[in-house]
Motif scaffolding. Sequence first.
Motif, short mmCIF file in Angstrom:
data_model
loop_
_atom_site.label_atom_id
_atom_site.label_comp_id
_atom_site.label_asym_id
_atom_site.label_seq_id
_atom_site.Cartn_x
_atom_site.Cartn_y
_atom_site.Cartn_z
N PRO A 1 0.81 -1.22 0.00
CA PRO A 1 0.00 0.00 0.00
C PRO A 1 0.85 1.28 0.00
CG PRO A 1 -0.84 -1.55 1.63
CD PRO A 1 0.42 -2.12 1.08
N LYS A 2 1.98 1.24 0.70
CA LYS A 2 2.80 2.45 0.76
C LYS A 2 3.40 2.75 -0.61
CE LYS A 2 6.59 2.36 3.24
NZ LYS A 2 7.57 2.42 4.34
N ARG A 3 3.78 1.74 -1.35
CA ARG A 3 4.33 1.96 -2.69
C ARG A 3 3.29 2.53 -3.64
NH1 ARG A 3 7.96 -3.45 -3.46
NH2 ARG A 3 9.59 -2.84 -2.01
N ILE A 4 2.06 2.11 -3.49
CA ILE A 4 0.99 2.63 -4.35
C ILE A 4 0.79 4.12 -4.09
CG2 ILE A 4 -1.49 2.51 -4.82
CD1 ILE A 4 -1.30 -0.49 -4.26
N VAL A 5 0.76 4.50 -2.82
CA VAL A 5 0.57 5.91 -2.48
C VAL A 5 1.76 6.74 -2.93
CG1 VAL A 5 0.30 7.52 -0.56
CG2 VAL A 5 -0.98 5.38 -0.56
N HIS A 6 2.97 6.23 -2.70
CA HIS A 6 4.16 6.97 -3.12
C HIS A 6 4.25 7.06 -4.65
CE1 HIS A 6 5.84 7.63 0.77
NE2 HIS A 6 5.86 6.34 1.06
N GLY A 7 3.91 6.00 -5.33
CA GLY A 7 3.93 6.03 -6.80
C GLY A 7 2.88 6.97 -7.36
N GLY A 8 1.70 6.96 -6.77
CA GLY A 8 0.65 7.88 -7.22
C GLY A 8 1.01 9.33 -6.96
N THR A 9 1.59 9.60 -5.81
CA THR A 9 2.00 10.96 -5.49
C THR A 9 3.13 11.41 -6.40
OG1 THR A 9 1.38 10.57 -3.19
CG2 THR A 9 2.77 12.46 -3.62
N ALA A 10 4.10 10.54 -6.66
CA ALA A 10 5.22 10.90 -7.53
C ALA A 10 4.74 11.17 -8.96
CB ALA A 10 6.27 9.81 -7.52
N SER A 11 3.84 10.33 -9.47
CA SER A 11 3.34 10.56 -10.83
C SER A 11 2.52 11.84 -10.90
CB SER A 11 2.51 9.37 -11.30
OG SER A 11 1.32 9.25 -10.55
N THR A 12 1.77 12.15 -9.86
CA THR A 12 1.01 13.40 -9.85
C THR A 12 1.95 14.60 -9.85
OG1 THR A 12 -0.79 12.35 -8.64
CG2 THR A 12 -0.70 14.74 -8.57
N LEU A 13 3.02 14.54 -9.06
CA LEU A 13 3.96 15.65 -9.01
C LEU A 13 4.70 15.84 -10.33
CD1 LEU A 13 5.41 15.30 -5.41
CD2 LEU A 13 3.90 17.08 -6.28
N VAL A 14 5.08 14.74 -10.97
CA VAL A 14 5.76 14.86 -12.27
C VAL A 14 4.81 15.43 -13.32
CG1 VAL A 14 6.76 13.51 -14.16
CG2 VAL A 14 7.46 13.08 -11.82
N LEU A 15 3.59 14.94 -13.36
CA LEU A 15 2.61 15.49 -14.31
C LEU A 15 2.32 16.95 -14.02
CD1 LEU A 15 0.04 12.58 -14.69
CD2 LEU A 15 1.46 13.56 -16.47
N TYR A 16 2.24 17.31 -12.75
CA TYR A 16 1.98 18.70 -12.40
C TYR A 16 3.14 19.60 -12.79
CZ TYR A 16 0.41 22.76 -9.79
OH TYR A 16 0.02 24.01 -9.45
N PHE A 17 4.37 19.10 -12.66
CA PHE A 17 5.53 19.88 -13.09
C PHE A 17 5.48 20.15 -14.59
CE2 PHE A 17 9.89 19.94 -14.75
CZ PHE A 17 10.34 21.11 -14.14
N VAL A 18 5.18 19.13 -15.38
CA VAL A 18 5.06 19.31 -16.82
C VAL A 18 3.89 20.24 -17.15
CG1 VAL A 18 4.65 18.10 -19.01
CG2 VAL A 18 6.14 17.10 -17.30
N PHE A 19 2.80 20.12 -16.40
CA PHE A 19 1.64 20.98 -16.59
C PHE A 19 1.99 22.44 -16.36
CE2 PHE A 19 -1.94 23.08 -14.34
CZ PHE A 19 -2.82 23.16 -15.40
N VAL A 20 2.70 22.74 -15.27
CA VAL A 20 3.08 24.11 -14.96
C VAL A 20 4.11 24.62 -15.97
CG1 VAL A 20 4.28 25.56 -13.25
CG2 VAL A 20 2.50 23.99 -12.53
N LEU A 21 5.02 23.74 -16.37
CA LEU A 21 6.03 24.13 -17.35
C LEU A 21 5.39 24.51 -18.68
CD1 LEU A 21 9.14 24.23 -17.71
CD2 LEU A 21 8.97 21.95 -18.70
N GLY A 22 4.41 23.74 -19.11
CA GLY A 22 3.77 24.00 -20.40
C GLY A 22 2.64 25.01 -20.35
N ALA A 23 2.30 25.48 -19.17
CA ALA A 23 1.18 26.42 -19.05
C ALA A 23 1.61 27.87 -19.26
CB ALA A 23 0.53 26.28 -17.67
N HIS A 24 2.90 28.12 -19.25
CA HIS A 24 3.40 29.50 -19.34
C HIS A 24 4.47 29.60 -20.41
CE1 HIS A 24 1.25 30.29 -15.63
NE2 HIS A 24 1.84 29.24 -15.08
N GLU A 25 4.73 30.82 -20.80
CA GLU A 25 5.83 31.07 -21.72
C GLU A 25 7.14 30.78 -21.02
OE1 GLU A 25 5.74 31.83 -24.87
OE2 GLU A 25 3.58 31.96 -24.96
N PRO A 26 8.18 30.40 -21.61
CA PRO A 26 8.48 30.34 -23.04
C PRO A 26 8.14 29.00 -23.69
CG PRO A 26 10.49 29.99 -21.81
CD PRO A 26 9.38 30.22 -20.82
N VAL A 27 7.64 28.03 -22.95
CA VAL A 27 7.35 26.73 -23.56
C VAL A 27 5.85 26.41 -23.50
CG1 VAL A 27 9.60 25.65 -23.25
CG2 VAL A 27 7.98 25.64 -21.37
#
Length: 118
Positions: A1-27
């Motif tokens: 169970p701990k790996r599932i929570v950590h994996g879900g949180t890590a994937s959310t953070l990576v996706l959110y980083f790409v989301f913030v990166l692509g939401a603004h200029e210059p990319v």
Amino acid sequence: PKRIVHGGTASTLVLYFVFVLGAHEPVYFGWQAYLLLGTFVNVSLLATCTYILYVFLLASYTAQKLSAQLPKRMNLVFYMASTASLLSMLAGTFGLLATDILAFNTLRHLSLLIATAA
């Protein structure tokens, strides 16, 4: 169970980083990618939070009834609510991408509101 929570949180953070990166200029990726990345972040967060809620529900039921098995009806209601929220979020996103009708955007936001309220 701990790996599932950590994996879900890590994937959310990576996706959110790409989301913030692509939401603004210059990319800036464009509104379609903005919409898809935002939806994937929400879906990943919804899946992780739903799993945590399920573990809490199981622990609470076990402490009250001294049985580790949830009733089938409780499992069914839990899975149906999370699946309905997930499917309505995805249907709203892909409907908005295909037709650009604001009703699909409302469906997407409503499903996120229902998922967060649960």
